[in-house]
Design an enzyme around this catalytic site. Structure first.
Site, PDB file in Angstrom:
ATOM      1  N   SER A 146      14.343  21.796 -16.013  1.00 21.64           N
ATOM      2  CA  SER A 146      12.966  23.097 -16.102  1.00 21.64           C
ATOM      3  C   SER A 146      13.794  24.470 -16.806  1.00 21.64           C
ATOM      4  CB  SER A 146      12.935  23.356 -15.065  1.00 21.64           C
ATOM      5  OG  SER A 146      11.753  24.056 -15.099  1.00 21.64           O
ATOM      6  N   LYS A 157      16.269  21.562 -10.850  1.00 20.09           N
ATOM      7  CA  LYS A 157      14.876  20.553 -11.708  1.00 20.09           C
ATOM      8  C   LYS A 157      16.266  19.478 -11.878  1.00 20.09           C
ATOM      9  CE  LYS A 157      10.826  20.595 -11.214  1.00 20.09           C
ATOM     10  NZ  LYS A 157      10.122  19.776 -10.835  1.00 20.09           N
ATOM     11  N   GLU A 166       8.776   9.052 -17.016  1.00 17.06           N
ATOM     12  CA  GLU A 166       7.745   9.141 -16.973  1.00 17.06           C
ATOM     13  C   GLU A 166       7.209   8.360 -18.198  1.00 17.06           C
ATOM     14  OE1 GLU A 166       7.202  12.823 -14.524  1.00 17.06           O
ATOM     15  OE2 GLU A 166       9.107  13.356 -16.019  1.00 17.06           O
ATOM     16  N   HIS A 184       1.255  -1.151   0.103  1.00 18.64           N
ATOM     17  CA  HIS A 184      -0.292  -0.533   0.454  1.00 18.64           C
ATOM     18  C   HIS A 184       0.542   1.086   0.016  1.00 18.64           C
ATOM     19  CE1 HIS A 184      -2.912  -2.933   0.727  1.00 18.64           C
ATOM     20  NE2 HIS A 184      -2.517  -3.362   1.903  1.00 18.64           N
TER      21      HIS A 184
END
Ligand code: ARG
Length: 466
Positions: A284, A290, A297, A163
């Site tokens: 970024s 970043k 992704e 979980h």
């Protein structure tokens, strides 16, 4: 005047007075994407010509002219000098038409005892068979990358989650080996699929076989297929081999997406379990600090289009009457797209795994939260105090609640604290609460104990030949 000069199709224009409208051509032509099959188309035609000559249907001179003409066309396509023509619909007619220009009549005999229906099914099977071999190699490289990291981190402790909540201590090597097993099954699915892809439809002709004395066993052998397919109608109208590939690809992409999501989570600054290399992160345009895990992704997202391809082809085939229908031309783009995106996902994932660096301290630190040894405390009560597991679970839960109240770990509680909650406890319990001990104790077959992980690694190396 030739059929083409009348605006009629040079391929099938005989019974037509006029040519197709521009729109008809737009919806009908597949050359923009099926040109990918040129090498398979040429290989299939060469095998067909060899068989036609061996059976006396073609002369040896025609066969030789066809072979050399096809080799020249292959060279032209590879050199980029071949002009693909949408009025010729597809790769089969583009090649055959060019062959006619090069060698004349012999080219026009090549299509004897054959149809584009068996030709296209043959081409796609040959193409997919090669891609399945590439995918298998790429997946074995991914397994190797995972095993190398697993071996280096067979002792590296981290929380195992259920979980996404802290569950029990595991090792990072153990966690990675779970993916080695999943990828192993993906390779098994691809291998099963390959066996069914590897059957020859060539010589089935349009749907019913042919009255020419052909030898389908010979063409199957020449193309390294395991056998000619038994039923010509099945051979030209089945695409379950492609659906099976898409289904195996969707499952594999789904596995990769789970690992991708873990990489995204592990590389956040909240977790900081791993860092990805510069090669697999992006910056970024506005926030200079970043490092975004874009590759992970995208691997996480790819199952969307791969599952889409599976559903596309299932839907095209659903309710389609035998034998061939032009609907089936819609099989190629989903297969090509899924294959390309699966290969990208596998290779990007391999690069990310090879390059990632592992932060032992952050993983170890994470084990100080969430009481990952609460199960070990309960197991101790079962083993040493003969308590029923349910009672032990309850007592351990009460001790966890006390640790939470005091804001400490189970290990930091005093024996007096614990015995106040469960009077049957003895002080041996203090040796069972460390995360190191908890992981090392899980020596059951398939468990997370470091030596057991090393056993899993050596079995995987052997089974998968890595
Ligand atoms: N381009 C077609 C396809 O991809 C080839 C088969 C055409 N057959 C036919 N009967 N029109 O399916």
């Amino acid at each position: 005047m030739s059929a083409k000069e009348h605006g009629k199709s040079a391929i099938w224009g005989g019974r037509f007075a006029g040519g197709p409208s521009q729109l008809m051509q737009d919806i009908n032509a597949s050359i923009s994407y099926d040109q990918k099959l040129y090498a398979q188309d040429i290989r299939g035609s060469k095998a067909h010509a060899t068989m036609l000559a061996a059976t006396g249907i073609l002369t040896a001179e025609d066969e030789a002219a066809i072979h050399s003409g096809l080799s020249q066309i292959e060279a032209e396509i590879e050199a980029g000098t071949f002009t693909f023509d949408a009025t010729l619909e597809d790769i089969h007619m583009n090649i055959e038409t060019r062959l006619s220009e090069l060698i004349g009549d012999a080219a026009r005999r090549l299509h004897t005892a054959r149809s584009r229906n068996d030709q296209v099914a043959t081409d796609l099977r040959l193409w997919l068979r090669d891609r399945l071999d590439d995918i298998d190699t790429a997946l074995s490289h991914l397994q190797s990358a995972l095993i190398t990291q697993a071996d280096a981190h067979a002792d590296t402790l981290m929380p195992g989650f259920t979980h996404l909540q802290t569950a029990q201590p595991v090792t990072f090597g153990f966690h990675l080996m779970a993916y080695v097993e999943m990828i192993g099954r993906d390779r098994g699915r691809m291998a099963d699929c390959r066996a069914r892809v590897n059957e020859s439809p060539l010589g089935s002709a349009a749907l019913a076989g042919t009255s020419f004395p052909i030898n389908r066993h010979q063409t199957a052998d020449l193309l390294d297929f395991s056998r000619p397919m038994e039923n010509a109608m099945d051979a030209v109208s089945s695409r379950d081999f492609a659906i099976e590939f898409l289904s195996a690809a969707a499952i594999c992409a789904t596995h990769l997406s789970r690992l991708a999501e873990e990489i995204v989570i592990w590389s956040t600054d909240r977790f900081a379990f791993i860092s990805l290399s510069d090669a697999f992160t992006t910056g970024s345009s506005i926030m200079p600090q970043k490092r975004n895990p874009d590759a992970a992704e995208l691997v996480r997202a790819k199952p969307g289009r791969i599952m889409g391809s599976l559903v596309t082809l299932l839907t095209v085939l659903k309710g389609l009457p035998l034998a061939y229908g032009k609907d089936m031309q819609e099989d190629k783009e989903p297969v090509f797209d899924a294959e390309a995106n699966l290969m990208l996902s596998v290779t990007a994932m391999t690069g990310m795994i090879e390059d990632m660096s592992v932060n032992h301290d952050a993983m170890r630190q994470a084990l100080t939260a969430g009481h990952p040894t609460a199960t070990d405390l309960a197991d101790f009560m079962v083993r040493e105090l003969s308590m029923p597991f349910r009672d032990a679970h309850h007592a351990s839960g009460s001790i966890v609640a006390l640790a939470d109240k005091k804001g400490c770990t189970l290990e930091e509680l005093s024996f007096d604290d614990m015995v106040a909650i469960e009077p049957r406890l003895n002080d041996k319990v203090m040796g069972y609460l460390s995360v190191e001990g908890a992981a090392a104790a899980r020596t059951s077959f398939g468990g997370t104990a470091p030596d057991e992980v090393r056993r899993q690694i050596s079995v995987a190396r052997k089974n998968y030949n890595l």
